[in-house]
Scaffold this motif. Structure first.
Motif, PDB file in Angstrom:
ATOM      1  N   LEU A 177       5.415  -6.743  -1.731  1.00 12.28           N
ATOM      2  CA  LEU A 177       5.809  -6.503  -0.204  1.00 12.28           C
ATOM      3  C   LEU A 177       5.779  -5.011   0.237  1.00 12.28           C
ATOM      4  O   LEU A 177       5.865  -4.773   1.351  1.00 12.28           O
ATOM      5  CB  LEU A 177       7.265  -6.946  -0.350  1.00 12.28           C
ATOM      6  CG  LEU A 177       7.831  -8.394  -0.548  1.00 12.28           C
ATOM      7  CD1 LEU A 177       9.280  -8.824  -0.671  1.00 12.28           C
ATOM      8  CD2 LEU A 177       7.325  -9.040   0.960  1.00 12.28           C
ATOM      9  N   SER A 178       6.095  -4.204  -0.731  1.00  9.25           N
ATOM     10  CA  SER A 178       5.906  -2.703  -0.496  1.00  9.25           C
ATOM     11  C   SER A 178       4.516  -2.601  -0.176  1.00  9.25           C
ATOM     12  O   SER A 178       4.307  -1.685   0.969  1.00  9.25           O
ATOM     13  CB  SER A 178       6.160  -1.918  -1.850  1.00  9.25           C
ATOM     14  OG  SER A 178       6.249  -0.496  -1.600  1.00  9.25           O
ATOM     15  N   THR A 179       3.517  -2.924  -0.786  1.00 10.98           N
ATOM     16  CA  THR A 179       2.080  -2.803  -0.468  1.00 10.98           C
ATOM     17  C   THR A 179       1.753  -3.290   0.902  1.00 10.98           C
ATOM     18  O   THR A 179       1.223  -2.995   1.768  1.00 10.98           O
ATOM     19  CB  THR A 179       1.228  -3.320  -1.430  1.00 10.98           C
ATOM     20  OG1 THR A 179       1.552  -2.681  -2.635  1.00 10.98           O
ATOM     21  CG2 THR A 179      -0.184  -2.908  -0.991  1.00 10.98           C
ATOM     22  N   VAL A 180       2.470  -4.435   1.375  1.00 11.69           N
ATOM     23  CA  VAL A 180       2.205  -4.990   2.667  1.00 11.69           C
ATOM     24  C   VAL A 180       3.002  -4.222   3.793  1.00 11.69           C
ATOM     25  O   VAL A 180       2.318  -4.079   4.892  1.00 11.69           O
ATOM     26  CB  VAL A 180       2.780  -6.522   2.661  1.00 11.69           C
ATOM     27  CG1 VAL A 180       2.722  -6.992   4.118  1.00 11.69           C
ATOM     28  CG2 VAL A 180       1.789  -7.462   1.829  1.00 11.69           C
ATOM     29  N   THR A 181       4.151  -3.777   3.404  1.00 11.82           N
ATOM     30  CA  THR A 181       4.705  -2.777   4.483  1.00 11.82           C
ATOM     31  C   THR A 181       3.978  -1.669   4.681  1.00 11.82           C
ATOM     32  O   THR A 181       3.835  -1.160   5.851  1.00 11.82           O
ATOM     33  CB  THR A 181       5.937  -2.668   3.858  1.00 11.82           C
ATOM     34  OG1 THR A 181       6.922  -3.812   3.707  1.00 11.82           O
ATOM     35  CG2 THR A 181       6.848  -1.747   5.031  1.00 11.82           C
ATOM     36  N   ASP A 182       3.564  -1.081   3.842  1.00  9.67           N
ATOM     37  CA  ASP A 182       2.728   0.055   3.700  1.00  9.67           C
ATOM     38  C   ASP A 182       1.223  -0.141   4.616  1.00  9.67           C
ATOM     39  O   ASP A 182       1.109   0.818   5.579  1.00  9.67           O
ATOM     40  CB  ASP A 182       2.308   0.578   2.387  1.00  9.67           C
ATOM     41  CG  ASP A 182       1.442   1.954   2.405  1.00  9.67           C
ATOM     42  OD1 ASP A 182       1.426   2.578   3.299  1.00  9.67           O
ATOM     43  OD2 ASP A 182       0.982   2.194   1.271  1.00  9.67           O
ATOM     44  N   ALA A 183       0.856  -0.955   4.352  1.00  8.57           N
ATOM     45  CA  ALA A 183      -0.447  -1.499   4.727  1.00  8.57           C
ATOM     46  C   ALA A 183      -0.114  -1.703   6.679  1.00  8.57           C
ATOM     47  O   ALA A 183      -0.854  -1.237   7.410  1.00  8.57           O
ATOM     48  CB  ALA A 183      -1.273  -2.539   4.371  1.00  8.57           C
ATOM     49  N   TRP A 184       1.015  -2.452   6.601  1.00 10.62           N
ATOM     50  CA  TRP A 184       1.260  -2.946   8.277  1.00 10.62           C
ATOM     51  C   TRP A 184       1.583  -1.504   9.049  1.00 10.62           C
ATOM     52  O   TRP A 184       1.137  -1.694  10.102  1.00 10.62           O
ATOM     53  CB  TRP A 184       2.559  -3.888   8.113  1.00 10.62           C
ATOM     54  CG  TRP A 184       2.898  -4.321   9.363  1.00 10.62           C
ATOM     55  CD1 TRP A 184       4.200  -4.246   9.696  1.00 10.62           C
ATOM     56  CD2 TRP A 184       2.135  -4.919  10.485  1.00 10.62           C
ATOM     57  NE1 TRP A 184       4.399  -4.855  11.245  1.00 10.62           N
ATOM     58  CE2 TRP A 184       3.142  -5.224  11.619  1.00 10.62           C
ATOM     59  CE3 TRP A 184       1.046  -5.515  10.855  1.00 10.62           C
ATOM     60  CZ2 TRP A 184       2.499  -5.868  12.595  1.00 10.62           C
ATOM     61  CZ3 TRP A 184       0.580  -5.906  11.934  1.00 10.62           C
ATOM     62  CH2 TRP A 184       1.381  -6.213  12.860  1.00 10.62           C
ATOM     63  N   VAL A 185       2.268  -0.825   8.455  1.00  9.12           N
ATOM     64  CA  VAL A 185       2.559   0.420   9.157  1.00  9.12           C
ATOM     65  C   VAL A 185       1.350   1.266   9.360  1.00  9.12           C
ATOM     66  O   VAL A 185       1.415   1.930  10.545  1.00  9.12           O
ATOM     67  CB  VAL A 185       3.849   1.156   8.581  1.00  9.12           C
ATOM     68  CG1 VAL A 185       4.207   2.721   9.338  1.00  9.12           C
ATOM     69  CG2 VAL A 185       4.976   0.449   8.470  1.00  9.12           C
ATOM     70  N   ARG A 186       0.713   1.440   8.442  1.00 10.02           N
ATOM     71  CA  ARG A 186      -0.486   2.248   8.570  1.00 10.02           C
ATOM     72  C   ARG A 186      -1.726   1.641   9.597  1.00 10.02           C
ATOM     73  O   ARG A 186      -2.143   2.349  10.426  1.00 10.02           O
ATOM     74  CB  ARG A 186      -1.367   2.330   7.223  1.00 10.02           C
ATOM     75  CG  ARG A 186      -0.705   3.205   6.311  1.00 10.02           C
ATOM     76  CD  ARG A 186      -1.623   3.314   4.971  1.00 10.02           C
ATOM     77  NE  ARG A 186      -0.999   3.688   3.952  1.00 10.02           N
ATOM     78  CZ  ARG A 186      -0.834   5.121   3.319  1.00 10.02           C
ATOM     79  NH1 ARG A 186      -1.927   5.808   3.892  1.00 10.02           N
ATOM     80  NH2 ARG A 186      -0.406   5.459   2.263  1.00 10.02           N
ATOM     81  N   LEU A 187      -1.521   0.365   9.757  1.00 19.19           N
ATOM     82  CA  LEU A 187      -2.218  -0.320  10.727  1.00 19.19           C
ATOM     83  C   LEU A 187      -1.877  -0.203  12.143  1.00 19.19           C
ATOM     84  O   LEU A 187      -2.541   0.289  13.131  1.00 19.19           O
ATOM     85  CB  LEU A 187      -2.368  -1.670  10.509  1.00 19.19           C
ATOM     86  CG  LEU A 187      -3.082  -2.639  11.627  1.00 19.19           C
ATOM     87  CD1 LEU A 187      -4.497  -2.347  11.317  1.00 19.19           C
ATOM     88  CD2 LEU A 187      -2.948  -4.334  11.282  1.00 19.19           C
ATOM     89  N   LEU A 188      -0.406  -0.237  12.176  1.00 20.24           N
ATOM     90  CA  LEU A 188       0.084   0.335  13.620  1.00 20.24           C
ATOM     91  C   LEU A 188      -0.070   1.538  13.793  1.00 20.24           C
ATOM     92  O   LEU A 188      -0.063   1.895  15.179  1.00 20.24           O
ATOM     93  CB  LEU A 188       1.654  -0.055  13.522  1.00 20.24           C
ATOM     94  CG  LEU A 188       2.136  -1.617  13.479  1.00 20.24           C
ATOM     95  CD1 LEU A 188       3.655  -1.522  13.384  1.00 20.24           C
ATOM     96  CD2 LEU A 188       1.489  -2.262  14.539  1.00 20.24           C
ATOM     97  N   ALA A 189      -0.121   2.575  12.793  1.00 24.97           N
ATOM     98  CA  ALA A 189      -0.423   4.058  13.237  1.00 24.97           C
ATOM     99  C   ALA A 189      -1.717   4.173  13.612  1.00 24.97           C
ATOM    100  O   ALA A 189      -1.815   5.330  14.266  1.00 24.97           O
ATOM    101  CB  ALA A 189       0.000   4.753  12.019  1.00 24.97           C
ATOM    102  N   ASP A 190      -2.926   3.243  13.328  1.00 24.83           N
ATOM    103  CA  ASP A 190      -4.271   3.534  13.771  1.00 24.83           C
ATOM    104  C   ASP A 190      -4.339   3.297  15.084  1.00 24.83           C
ATOM    105  O   ASP A 190      -5.512   3.008  15.747  1.00 24.83           O
ATOM    106  CB  ASP A 190      -4.934   2.804  12.725  1.00 24.83           C
ATOM    107  CG  ASP A 190      -5.219   3.518  11.354  1.00 24.83           C
ATOM    108  OD1 ASP A 190      -4.732   4.870  11.327  1.00 24.83           O
ATOM    109  OD2 ASP A 190      -5.217   2.700  10.455  1.00 24.83           O
ATOM    110  N   VAL A 191      -3.236   2.476  15.843  1.00 24.96           N
ATOM    111  CA  VAL A 191      -3.695   1.972  17.354  1.00 24.96           C
ATOM    112  C   VAL A 191      -3.606   2.964  18.079  1.00 24.96           C
ATOM    113  O   VAL A 191      -2.870   4.052  18.309  1.00 24.96           O
ATOM    114  CB  VAL A 191      -2.289   1.035  17.594  1.00 24.96           C
ATOM    115  CG1 VAL A 191      -2.427   0.848  19.068  1.00 24.96           C
ATOM    116  CG2 VAL A 191      -2.216  -0.323  16.992  1.00 24.96           C
ATOM    117  N   PRO A 192      -4.712   2.995  18.843  1.00 30.10           N
ATOM    118  CA  PRO A 192      -4.922   4.260  20.091  1.00 30.10           C
ATOM    119  C   PRO A 192      -3.659   4.498  20.818  1.00 30.10           C
ATOM    120  O   PRO A 192      -2.918   3.598  21.257  1.00 30.10           O
ATOM    121  CB  PRO A 192      -6.153   3.896  20.807  1.00 30.10           C
ATOM    122  CG  PRO A 192      -6.764   2.962  19.845  1.00 30.10           C
ATOM    123  CD  PRO A 192      -5.837   2.145  19.196  1.00 30.10           C
ATOM    124  N   GLY A 193      -3.268   5.923  20.782  1.00 25.55           N
ATOM    125  CA  GLY A 193      -2.183   6.242  21.493  1.00 25.55           C
ATOM    126  C   GLY A 193      -0.923   5.841  21.177  1.00 25.55           C
ATOM    127  O   GLY A 193       0.367   6.013  21.853  1.00 25.55           O
TER     128      GLY A 193
END
Length: 862
Positions: A513-529
């Motif tokens: 769960l910790s790894t998934v949360t980390d990956a999810w937030v990083r994915l959202l952080a890569d969204v342009p703008g």
């Protein structure tokens, strides 16, 4: 008899004061909390004498005795008395220093000491932040912790001292624990003021935290244990340590260490140990309040405990008792901070009111929690977590309804325009009714998220210089996952304490769960703008925006017309846009700001026609340069775009910050010499820099001695060194530095890079124009040929970009510099040189000399 019309505008306006009085009567602690906060803020900017505080307090008490209501004179009396109390609390907490405090044994220069003290915190392992170069360079682990000082070794024996000391050790320390006594050998120093304009004042931040001195130790062997660490630790510290062990025990060892720090932060509030990349991702997405344990986490825990107890059919009063126990236990385990304290106090008061069958008064409880925190720690008022915690919760409680009503009105107007197209018919089927109910719930959630984002955005921009564009949406997308991670983490912690075998089974689940949360937030952080980095707005604009939002939340109670709120919001938005726009150029002034970056070079150039350049952008060690130094410096100059970045040569301390700069600021082109490409072949990092410039589409301009730069208005920019490469010989990296001369208004400044003997000799012989300001070559290092070069150039001002203070200079260099108006960034901070028809003005950031700024008139040098 005809009843009065309470719906008319006149009646509504007449009833507004009554509604305000009723609201204040139901929250009697609100005015004292506001008054105390005002007193703390006023005393922080203008020291209020204790006698005046006592006079104000004594003047307010008779009024308070006579007027006990919450309007008019009564409100003024409450505010006056609480303001005086707040000012006195801040004075005692911030300005009073114990007679035996170890800061009294420090000087402007760090001093070698042997200090004995007791650990207040466990050592925290950190790694230096190199920004975009984190994966390209080794990052040795270091340790930092707090110590309560006990004694200093004096000439005749130990000297009893007191005070908190922040200790930095350049090597990892693994066997120290909170509560243990240690003896440390290092250099004791006072935290320095900001080196550069607009930079965060860490000295002020440390002082507000009660830390007035620091101790720097070179090696782990400089710290010696004096007793048994485990035996001396307090019960609460031991409990926290065991909780952390239960949480991380039996977690999958293959799990990324960064994800484990995320788990530690979300469950136990150890945010200071979080990897920089994770912290940046949460900040960029606007969900940093979910990373550090805050009121959201306490609220989640209280809600889960209440729901579980309710499932077993327990009465409300028993449920309230269990919630109090759970919340207090969690507050004790987690890292204490203002948001946790606020949420714990508020939740406890809520449960106590249920036990006593008292009405719910959330505003009064928020005020009570603020009062308790400020009484104990008045300087927490300036803590970003304190401000965001209270303001964001206020937005959720009071602004969300206004946001929901506004959105609903806009939607109803939209639907009304199509109402005539919808034919009458039977009631809609169940599926459509459920869909509409779900849409209404989703609308309410969106209103809460938008209100929290609106309330927190001005403060986030002020404190962190960026705003999460989709923060309101990201909160809805990340909160459920963080909630599941919290529940799993608590289950793992409890299971490991009661039944280790079950805890071992839950370990991989929590790690996943910790790894998934980390990956999810990083994915959202890569969204342009997803995030916009802006200059921090002035405090008055932040306060004005919060006042308008507050009036919007209280619009119904105060009977404020909607168009007035709209005008206020538009005015704040327009003011923010104008503040962010680049400043108008000064056609009569060339501005050159030599930044204080330690052992490195970074110079901001603002031409009179508005164009902006940067000469070098690096330091060594290559600590992250953009957020700490460049961003506030560019904001101070109102620079939003760089027309050119000049890299003098291929040494890391002159280009280490280029990639971080390019991530945030548009760059027109990069100026290099052909020699840069030659020397980059032996540097993996320089090769990467060139590849990144090509990938990002940033143009590279090759320049050499004799090139004239166009488009600079009435300022002349000349490349005076180096010549193009020749087959017969090759210049080394330093001697191939790009030397730039800027001339304006009959005055000039020479930027020398790291040139050594051969270029210095050539330039001293061939210089055809006078140089008024010389930025010393190679950070002011003194060589046998330095004096001849400086005297040959014959400047009026000599400026040194260095991390070495004048007190550590060679005697020969100090004697040479005594012939000129000499400034060293290590001593005076960043240096601003202004060239105009009226002369040359040189000023610096740190006010260490009574003769600053130095002004030279065109007719005479000093």
């Amino acid at each position: 008899m005809t009843a009065p019309d309470t719906t008319s505008p006149a009646a509504t306006e007449a009833a507004a004061p009554d509604r305000l009085a009723n609201a204040l009567a139901t929250a009697p602690l609100l005015l004292p909390a506001i008054g105390m906060a005002a007193g703390i803020a006023i005393d922080a900017h203008w020291a209020i004498p204790t006698s005046l505080c006592l006079t104000l307090f004594l003047a307010g008490m008779p009024l308070l005795t006579r007027y006990r209501d919450h309007t008019g004179a009564g409100a003024a009396a409450i505010m006056l008395a609480s303001l005086a109390v707040g000012a006195m609390l801040h004075h005692n907490a911030y300005r009073r220093i114990a007679a035996d405090h170890c800061v009294r044994y420090t000087d402007a220069e760090p001093i070698p000491v042997c200090l004995t003290g007791r650990l207040v915190t466990d050592p925290m392992l950190t790694r230096p932040d190199y920004g975009a170069l984190n994966r390209s360079l080794p990052r040795p682990a270091r340790s930092r912790f707090l110590v309560e000082a006990e004694s200093l070794e004096g000439a005749t024996g130990p000297i009893t001292v007191s005070g908190l000391v922040r200790v930095h050790v350049r090597e990892p320390l693994l066997r120290l624990r909170t509560g243990g006594r240690v003896r440390m050998v290092g250099r004791l120093y006072r935290p320095p003021p900001p080196d550069n304009v607009g930079q965060r004042d860490w000295r002020l931040h440390s002082r507000r935290a009660g830390v007035l001195v620091g101790l720097s130790c070179e090696h782990a062997a400089s710290v010696t244990r004096l007793d048994n660490m485990r035996a001396s630790a307090g019960w609460l510290v031991s409990l926290r340590r065991h909780a952390r062990g239960f949480l991380l025990d039996a977690v999958d060892p293959t799990t990324d260490s960064a994800s484990l720090t995320l788990l530690d932060a979300v469950i136990l509030g150890q945010r200071s140990a979080v990897e920089t990349t994770i912290n940046d991702a949460f900040v960029a997405t606007g969900t940093v309040h979910l990373l550090c344990v805050s009121g959201v986490h306490v609220g989640m825990l209280a809600g889960v405990v209440w729901s579980i107890v309710a499932l077993f059919g327990c009465p409300r009063r028993q449920a309230a008792i269990l919630v109090i126990v759970a919340v207090l236990a969690y507050a004790g385990l987690a890292e204490p901070n203002p948001p946790i304290l606020r949420a714990t106090i508020t939740t406890t008061l809520l449960c106590v009111s249920l036990l006593l069958r008292r009405p719910v008064q959330i505003t009064n409880w928020l005020a009570a929690s603020a009062l308790l925190i400020l009484i104990v720690r008045p300087t927490d008022l300036f803590n970003a977590g304190f401000q965001l915690s209270f303001i964001t919760l206020a937005g959720v409680l009071y602004l969300s309804r206004a946001v929901h009503d506004t959105g609903r009105q806009l939607l109803l107007v939209r639907r009304a325009s199509f109402a005539h197209l919808t034919p009458p018919g039977p009631p809609p089927p169940l599926a459509i009714r459920l869909a509409r109910a779900s849409a209404r719930r989703l609308g309410s959630l969106l209103a809460v998220a938008v209100a929290a984002w609106l309330a927190g955005a001005p403060l986030a921009l002020y404190h962190f210089g960026q705003i999460g564009t989709w923060g309101w949406l990201n909160s809805l997308l990340v909160t459920p996952l963080v909630g599941v991670l919290m529940l799993a983490g608590f289950a793992k912690l409890i299971a490991s304490a009661l039944w280790p075998s079950l805890g071992a089974l839950l370990g991989p689940v929590v790690a996943w769960l910790s790894t998934v949360t980390d990956a999810w937030v990083r994915l959202l952080a890569d969204v342009p703008g997803v995030a916009v980095v802006l200059a921090s707005p002035p405090l008055w604009l932040v306060m004005a925006t919060l006042v308008v939002l507050g009036l919007w939340a209280a619009r119904r109670m105060l009977a404020i017309p909607g168009h007035v709120i709209a005008i206020g919001l538009c005015a704040c938005l327009v003011a923010g846009v104008f503040w962010h726009l680049p400043s108008r150029p000064n056609n009569d002034e060339l501005r050159v700001r030599i930044l204080a970056v330690g052992n490195g070079s970074a110079t901001v150039i603002r031409l009179p026609n508005g164009r902006a350049m940067l000469y070098d952008v690096g330091r060594y060690p290559p600590y992250e340069l953009y957020r700490s130094t460049l961003a506030p410096a560019l904001a101070a100059e109102r620079i939003r775009r760089l027309d050119a970045v000049v890299l003098s040569h291929a040494n890391l301390d002159h280009y280490s910050g280029l990639l971080d700069l390019a991530d945030h600021v548009p760059i027109g082109e990069v100026w290099l010499t052909s020699h840069f490409f030659v020397h980059s072949r032996t540097s993996r990092i320089a090769t990467r820099i060139l590849a990144e410039l090509d990938r990002r589409g940033i143009a590279i301009r090759i320049v050499h001695a004799g090139d004239q730069i166009t488009g600079t208005g009435n300022t002349t920019i000349e490349i005076v060194w180096p010549p193009p490469p020749e087959a017969s010989y090759t210049l080394d990296a330093n001697d191939a530095s790009l030397v730039l001369r800027l001339s304006h208004g009959g005055r000039s400044i020479l930027l020398c890079g790291d040139i050594e003997e051969h270029p210095q000799k050539r330039l001293a012989e061939e210089m055809t124009h006078d140089v008024d300001v010389l930025v010393l070559p190679h950070h002011g290092s003194f060589k046998p040929w330095t004096a001849r070069f400086v005297r040959g150039v014959a400047p009026a001002f000599a400026i040194r970009s260095s991390g070495t203070r004048n007190s550590h200079n060679p005697l020969a260099l100090n004697e040479l510099m005594s012939e000129y108006a000499y400034f060293n960034t290590a001593d005076v901070g960043s240096i601003l040189v202004r060239l105009s028809l009226n002369g040359i003005t040189v000023s610096h950031t740190k006010k260490v000399s009574p003769i600053s700024p130095h002004v030279v008139k065109p007719t005479k040098y000093p």
